[in-house]
Structure formats: C-alpha cells, structure tokens
Design a protein around this motif. Structure first.
Motif, PDB file in Angstrom:
ATOM      1  N   ASN A  94       0.777  -1.252   0.000  1.00  0.00           N
ATOM      2  CA  ASN A  94       0.000   0.000   0.000  1.00  0.00           C
ATOM      3  C   ASN A  94       0.803   1.295   0.000  1.00  0.00           C
ATOM      4  OD1 ASN A  94      -2.606  -1.518   0.629  1.00  0.00           O
ATOM      5  ND2 ASN A  94      -1.243  -2.108   2.295  1.00  0.00           N
ATOM      6  N   SER A  95       2.094   1.229   0.206  1.00  0.00           N
ATOM      7  CA  SER A  95       2.874   2.468   0.317  1.00  0.00           C
ATOM      8  C   SER A  95       4.341   2.183   0.020  1.00  0.00           C
ATOM      9  CB  SER A  95       2.763   3.045   1.732  1.00  0.00           C
ATOM     10  OG  SER A  95       3.435   2.181   2.634  1.00  0.00           O
ATOM     11  N   GLY A  96       5.107   3.255  -0.082  1.00  0.00           N
ATOM     12  CA  GLY A  96       6.528   3.120  -0.373  1.00  0.00           C
ATOM     13  C   GLY A  96       7.298   2.492   0.774  1.00  0.00           C
ATOM     14  N   ALA A  97       6.971   2.926   2.005  1.00  0.00           N
ATOM     15  CA  ALA A  97       7.670   2.373   3.172  1.00  0.00           C
ATOM     16  C   ALA A  97       7.431   0.866   3.255  1.00  0.00           C
ATOM     17  CB  ALA A  97       7.176   3.058   4.443  1.00  0.00           C
ATOM     18  N   GLU A  98       6.183   0.495   3.041  1.00  0.00           N
ATOM     19  CA  GLU A  98       5.844  -0.930   3.098  1.00  0.00           C
ATOM     20  C   GLU A  98       6.573  -1.719   2.004  1.00  0.00           C
ATOM     21  OE1 GLU A  98       1.833  -2.929   3.230  1.00  0.00           O
ATOM     22  OE2 GLU A  98       1.334  -0.834   3.540  1.00  0.00           O
ATOM     23  N   ALA A  99       6.689  -1.108   0.843  1.00  0.00           N
ATOM     24  CA  ALA A  99       7.392  -1.778  -0.252  1.00  0.00           C
ATOM     25  C   ALA A  99       8.842  -2.046   0.160  1.00  0.00           C
ATOM     26  CB  ALA A  99       7.327  -0.924  -1.523  1.00  0.00           C
ATOM     27  N   ASN A 100       9.492  -1.024   0.719  1.00  0.00           N
ATOM     28  CA  ASN A 100      10.890  -1.210   1.139  1.00  0.00           C
ATOM     29  C   ASN A 100      11.004  -2.185   2.304  1.00  0.00           C
ATOM     30  OD1 ASN A 100      12.158   0.383  -0.789  1.00  0.00           O
ATOM     31  ND2 ASN A 100      11.759   2.259   0.355  1.00  0.00           N
ATOM     32  N   GLU A 101      10.050  -2.100   3.221  1.00  0.00           N
ATOM     33  CA  GLU A 101      10.038  -3.014   4.371  1.00  0.00           C
ATOM     34  C   GLU A 101      10.006  -4.469   3.875  1.00  0.00           C
ATOM     35  OE1 GLU A 101       9.921  -1.293   7.323  1.00  0.00           O
ATOM     36  OE2 GLU A 101      10.090  -3.083   8.560  1.00  0.00           O
ATOM     37  N   ALA A 122      19.976   8.976   2.542  1.00  0.00           N
ATOM     38  CA  ALA A 122      18.911   8.137   1.967  1.00  0.00           C
ATOM     39  C   ALA A 122      17.594   8.360   2.694  1.00  0.00           C
ATOM     40  CB  ALA A 122      19.301   6.665   2.104  1.00  0.00           C
ATOM     41  N   PHE A 123      16.489   8.227   1.970  1.00  0.00           N
ATOM     42  CA  PHE A 123      15.156   8.187   2.585  1.00  0.00           C
ATOM     43  C   PHE A 123      14.431   6.972   2.033  1.00  0.00           C
ATOM     44  CE2 PHE A 123      10.702   8.847   3.184  1.00  0.00           C
ATOM     45  CZ  PHE A 123      10.598   9.457   4.416  1.00  0.00           C
ATOM     46  N   HIS A 124      14.011   6.067   2.932  1.00  0.00           N
ATOM     47  CA  HIS A 124      13.327   4.860   2.462  1.00  0.00           C
ATOM     48  C   HIS A 124      11.966   4.654   3.126  1.00  0.00           C
ATOM     49  CE1 HIS A 124      16.814   3.783   0.128  1.00  0.00           C
ATOM     50  NE2 HIS A 124      17.598   3.821   1.189  1.00  0.00           N
ATOM     51  N   GLY A 125      11.523   5.605   3.962  1.00  0.00           N
ATOM     52  CA  GLY A 125      10.191   5.478   4.549  1.00  0.00           C
ATOM     53  C   GLY A 125      10.227   5.434   6.056  1.00  0.00           C
ATOM     54  N   ILE A 174      19.301   1.316  -2.498  1.00  0.00           N
ATOM     55  CA  ILE A 174      19.718   2.621  -3.024  1.00  0.00           C
ATOM     56  C   ILE A 174      18.653   3.202  -3.952  1.00  0.00           C
ATOM     57  CG2 ILE A 174      21.046   1.527  -4.916  1.00  0.00           C
ATOM     58  CD1 ILE A 174      23.008   3.970  -4.670  1.00  0.00           C
ATOM     59  N   GLU A 175      18.395   4.506  -3.773  1.00  0.00           N
ATOM     60  CA  GLU A 175      17.534   5.234  -4.709  1.00  0.00           C
ATOM     61  C   GLU A 175      18.371   5.534  -5.968  1.00  0.00           C
ATOM     62  OE1 GLU A 175      15.639   8.703  -2.297  1.00  0.00           O
ATOM     63  OE2 GLU A 175      17.079   7.732  -0.994  1.00  0.00           O
ATOM     64  N   GLY A 176      17.776   5.365  -7.123  1.00  0.00           N
ATOM     65  CA  GLY A 176      18.495   5.696  -8.362  1.00  0.00           C
ATOM     66  C   GLY A 176      18.794   7.175  -8.434  1.00  0.00           C
ATOM     67  N   ALA A 207      16.496  -1.760  -5.476  1.00  0.00           N
ATOM     68  CA  ALA A 207      16.438  -0.453  -6.145  1.00  0.00           C
ATOM     69  C   ALA A 207      15.188   0.272  -5.654  1.00  0.00           C
ATOM     70  CB  ALA A 207      16.386  -0.661  -7.652  1.00  0.00           C
ATOM     71  N   ASP A 208      15.385   1.209  -4.724  1.00  0.00           N
ATOM     72  CA  ASP A 208      14.237   1.986  -4.238  1.00  0.00           C
ATOM     73  C   ASP A 208      13.811   2.937  -5.361  1.00  0.00           C
ATOM     74  OD1 ASP A 208      12.464   3.813  -3.164  1.00  0.00           O
ATOM     75  OD2 ASP A 208      13.458   3.914  -1.213  1.00  0.00           O
ATOM     76  N   SER A 209      12.681   2.601  -5.949  1.00  0.00           N
ATOM     77  CA  SER A 209      12.179   3.379  -7.091  1.00  0.00           C
ATOM     78  C   SER A 209      10.866   4.068  -6.736  1.00  0.00           C
ATOM     79  CB  SER A 209      11.989   2.435  -8.284  1.00  0.00           C
ATOM     80  OG  SER A 209      13.222   1.829  -8.597  1.00  0.00           O
ATOM     81  N   VAL A 210      10.656   4.247  -5.436  1.00  0.00           N
ATOM     82  CA  VAL A 210       9.389   4.825  -4.955  1.00  0.00           C
ATOM     83  C   VAL A 210       9.194   6.229  -5.518  1.00  0.00           C
ATOM     84  CG1 VAL A 210       8.188   5.660  -2.880  1.00  0.00           C
ATOM     85  CG2 VAL A 210       9.293   3.412  -2.873  1.00  0.00           C
ATOM     86  N   GLN A 211      10.263   7.021  -5.514  1.00  0.00           N
ATOM     87  CA  GLN A 211      10.143   8.386  -6.038  1.00  0.00           C
ATOM     88  C   GLN A 211      10.721   8.520  -7.445  1.00  0.00           C
ATOM     89  OE1 GLN A 211      11.382  12.941  -4.760  1.00  0.00           O
ATOM     90  NE2 GLN A 211      10.953  11.487  -3.153  1.00  0.00           N
ATOM     91  N   CYS A 212      11.866   7.880  -7.695  1.00  0.00           N
ATOM     92  CA  CYS A 212      12.574   8.097  -8.960  1.00  0.00           C
ATOM     93  C   CYS A 212      12.117   7.133 -10.058  1.00  0.00           C
ATOM     94  CB  CYS A 212      14.081   7.969  -8.746  1.00  0.00           C
ATOM     95  SG  CYS A 212      14.589   6.350  -8.133  1.00  0.00           S
ATOM     96  N   ALA A 236       5.884   2.915  -5.499  1.00  0.00           N
ATOM     97  CA  ALA A 236       4.629   3.382  -4.880  1.00  0.00           C
ATOM     98  C   ALA A 236       4.192   4.653  -5.603  1.00  0.00           C
ATOM     99  CB  ALA A 236       4.790   3.598  -3.382  1.00  0.00           C
ATOM    100  N   LYS A 237       4.344   5.781  -4.939  1.00  0.00           N
ATOM    101  CA  LYS A 237       3.929   7.104  -5.446  1.00  0.00           C
ATOM    102  C   LYS A 237       3.170   7.135  -6.774  1.00  0.00           C
ATOM    103  CE  LYS A 237       7.418   9.613  -2.835  1.00  0.00           C
ATOM    104  NZ  LYS A 237       6.551  10.217  -1.814  1.00  0.00           N
ATOM    105  N   GLY A 238       3.882   7.182  -7.891  1.00  0.00           N
ATOM    106  CA  GLY A 238       3.219   7.358  -9.189  1.00  0.00           C
ATOM    107  C   GLY A 238       2.378   6.176  -9.640  1.00  0.00           C
TER     108      GLY A 238
HETATM  109  C1  PLP Z   1      12.700   7.146  -2.102  1.00  0.00           C
HETATM  110  C2  PLP Z   1      11.538   6.951  -1.180  1.00  0.00           C
HETATM  111  N1  PLP Z   1      11.355   5.737  -0.629  1.00  0.00           N
HETATM  112  C3  PLP Z   1      10.302   5.503   0.189  1.00  0.00           C
HETATM  113  C4  PLP Z   1       9.398   6.494   0.500  1.00  0.00           C
HETATM  114  C5  PLP Z   1       8.252   6.200   1.441  1.00  0.00           C
HETATM  115  O1  PLP Z   1       7.052   6.167   0.747  1.00  0.00           O
HETATM  116  P1  PLP Z   1       5.661   6.305   1.532  1.00  0.00           P
HETATM  117  O2  PLP Z   1       5.575   7.707   2.038  1.00  0.00           O
HETATM  118  O3  PLP Z   1       4.627   5.976   0.487  1.00  0.00           O
HETATM  119  O4  PLP Z   1       5.682   5.305   2.626  1.00  0.00           O
HETATM  120  C6  PLP Z   1       9.562   7.767  -0.063  1.00  0.00           C
HETATM  121  C7  PLP Z   1       8.605   8.855   0.260  1.00  0.00           C
HETATM  122  O5  PLP Z   1       8.861  10.022   0.082  1.00  0.00           O
HETATM  123  C8  PLP Z   1      10.661   7.999  -0.928  1.00  0.00           C
HETATM  124  O6  PLP Z   1      10.869   9.197  -1.475  1.00  0.00           O
END
Ligand code: PLP
Length: 380
Positions: A94-101, A122-125, A174-176, A207-212, A236-238
C-alpha cells in the motif's frame, strides 16, 4: 478531536484538479509541479483513470487475498511489459515504506543474513526497517534503532568494497536518484559496482524506485540508466496516481513460499484498477518519452540561470540548488505565481510534476522563475 499536528502546511485548500492544474476553494488556479510529492503521474482526474476506478467501484471495491483477483495478474503482466522486467514477480502492498520493508525482509529471508547497506542522506520510509535505513536520526525512534544497517558515503566505491569485506551483507538499498536527499543522481559506475558486488557475495540489490521510478526519469526505473537489473525494485507514489498502492517486483532467483509476505489491503480490486489505468495511460500517451523530452528541456533551460548553483536530475525529477539568499524562491513561486514545487533541505527546489507536463507549462514555470530571480536582482 484535533488532528495530530505533524505537518507544517500551506494555508491553501485544493478542491479540484485537472491535468497539471489544481484549483483552490477561492477559485485560484495553480500550476502543479509537485504532484503531491511525485504521486500524480498521469495528471489529476485523468478521464480514463476516473472511468476505470468508477467502473470498478460499481463492480467490487475490495476483497482479500484469499481469493483469485485476476486484476492482479493483469497488473503484473502490464507492469512487466511496460517496465521490461517481464520475468519478475509482483507483490502488492500500500505504500513506499511498506514496499521497502518487504524488500528488506525478503532479502533477509533469501540469504539468511541481517546486514543492510544504505547510504548517507537516503530516505526509504517510516516503518521500522525502512526508517532504520533512512539517514535521518530525527525520525528514527529508539525502538527502530538497529546495528543491522550500515550507512556508507554516497557513491564511494572503495567504502562499499570494504563493507563487503567486513560484513555478511544481506542487501544494498539505493535510490536511483535520491529525492529527499536533494536530487542526487547515483553514478552509473556506482550502480554497476553494487551489482557486481551483490553478485559475488550473493547479496540482494534493492532499487528503491518509490520516487525516482515509474517512468519519471524517462526510463521506467532510473536504475535502468546503468544498464543493470536490480534483484528487487520497490515502487509506490506514481503507481496509483493518488490511489494508495505500492509494490515490489522480484527477480526470478528469489522464490516465494506461502505466508512469507502478506497484507490485508495490498492488491485490492480498486488499487489494481488504479494501477492498470496509470500504466494504460502511460503507454498510450507515451509518457516516458514526454518525461524525457520536457524534462530535458527544463534542465537545459534552468542551467542558463546564472544565480542557480546547480541543476540536477533526469527527466521530470529535477533539483534546482539555490544559494542561501534565494531561500524564498519556493514561497514566491507559490504565493506570487501560483506554482507548486517541492523542496529538499537546505535549499533545493524540487520539480516532480505529472509525466504529461506540456512544454507550454514548462515555459510558464520558466518565466515565473525568471521573474522571481529578476525581482531579487532588482532589490539587491
Ligand atoms: C525514495 C523513497 N522511498 C520511500 C518512500 C516512502 O514512501 P511512503 O511515504 O509511500 O511510505 C519515499 C517517500 O517520500 C521515498 O521518497
């Protein structure tokens, strides 16, 4: 009851959106180059998207993962096709954090190890492992602290090699392109180095692709610029254009087992309809190509402003680093020119618009940006 006050907000009430424009409750029109934080990928209230969700809502909105949900298979197929990762496996959440988790957990299930390599800024949630792999002590609660995460300097190949010598590494995440970290593009050679070290040591490349990801850079995943395949991509996001949906795609070398991962809401009928609508519009309207073209144009034009310190990014993920004396630019863009942008500390304006942003809207932004910078020159 009051809201739990955790967000510093702008005093604007958006009540309607269409494409790259949003309207507030007073009828003021804003150009949206922020997309509610990179979420709006195909534009607000896209007609195909609205219809697909509406039709689905009339059929069934939700049922759990205990039954067949053919929409999930359709989404997986479409995603495989559009991303080019046809042989990967999709797990929906359901979300980016969950995806990375889930990605970090799956990596640990796969190789039985505990150590995670993440990078400075880095930001992963905000869930427990995702936040532990996020380089911001302010949002890490004592209960999230762990010595299983090793933070390395960004793009430092020697430090990476050394960490692999010293630890039994489970995964590298790693975020791209770092988003919250200020639009820092991961060098191609660094991503290739991660790939080869993960191969040698049987570690998992996440590959954290939540934002990029999801087409924002002109390629489906920004890590694709390095010509490598990661083992897991988080998204997630888009993905849902505002409908909460996240997911990971997983290389065929990682095998599933019943109960290994799970979720109540992930992959529900409505979320899949949203996800499918997004990919259909992306494909039909060639949005990756548009992101590359309009983004490339914006980056080239922005580089011409002499007051700008640096322009970074790819496609429609752009960071404009400004000197400290121009820290008011974002507010001026919003309140004087009615343009939403994002920010990264200390002084980076982030552009994360819908992938169908037109050149005309890009020009509208460039003119407003020039005016804001000129007004500064005049007052100096
Ligand atoms: C690179 C990256 N990973 C993970 C997340 C977490 O996503 P979410 O806020 O949907 O949990 C974000 C949110 O900004 C993000 O930019």
């Amino acid at each position: 009851m009051n809201l739990f006050d955790v967000y510093p907000i702008n005093p604007i009430n958006i009540v309607k959106g269409q494409g790259s424009l949003v309207l507030d409750d007073k009828g003021t029109e804003y150009l949206d180059l922020y997309g509610g934080h990179a979420v709006i990928s195909i534009g607000h209230t896209n007609p195909h998207y609205v219809k697909r969700l509406e039709d689905q809502l009339h059929q069934i909105g939700f049922y759990s993962n205990s039954i067949e949900i053919p929409l999930q298979k359709q989404l997986a197929e479409k995603l495989g096709h559009v991303s080019g990762k046809e042989d990967y496996q999709l797990f929906l959440c359901n979300s980016g954090a969950e995806a990375n988790e889930n990605a970090l957990k799956l990596a640990s299930f796969y190789n039985g190890r505990k150590k995670i390599i993440a990078f400075k800024k880095a930001f992963h949630g905000r869930t427990s492992l995702a936040v532990a792999a996020t380089d911001n002590p302010k949002i890490v609660a004592p209960v999230n602290e762990t010595d299983n995460v090793i933070f390395l300097p960004w793009a430092d190949e020697a430090a990476l090699e050394q960490a692999f010598q010293e630890h039994e590494v489970s995964s590298v995440i790693i975020e791209g392109i770092q988003g919250v970290g200020g639009i820092q593009v991961a060098p191609v050679s660094f991503l290739q180095k991660i790939r080869s070290l993960c191969d040698v040591h049987n570690a998992v490349f996440i590959a954290d692709s939540v934002q990029c990801g999801y087409g924002r850079t002109g390629k489906f995943f920004s890590h694709d610029f390095a010509g490598i395949n990661a083992d897991i991509y988080s998204m997630a996001k888009g993905m849902g254009n505002g409908f909460p949906i996240g997911g990971i795609i997983i290389s065929p070398k990682i095998k599933p087992a019943y109960g290994m991962l799970g979720t109540t809401f992930g992959g529900n009928h409505l979320a899949c309809a949203a996800g499918l609508a997004v990919l259909e519009v992306m494909e039909q309207d060639n949005l990756l190509q548009n992101a590359a073209e309009v983004g490339g144009y914006l980056i080239d034009e922005l580089k011409k402003f002499e007051q700008v310190k640096e322009v970074r990014g790819r496609g429609l993920m752009i960071g404009i680093e400004l000197p400290e004396e121009l820290s008011h630019v974002r507010k001026d863009l919003l309140f004087k020119h009615h343009i939403f942008t994002g920010e990264a500390k200390p002084n980076v304006v982030r552009l994360l618009p819908a992938l169908n942003l037109t050149k005309a809207y890009a020009d509208r932004f460039l003119e407003a940006f020039a005016q804001v910078l000129n007004s500064v020159k005049e007052t100096v």
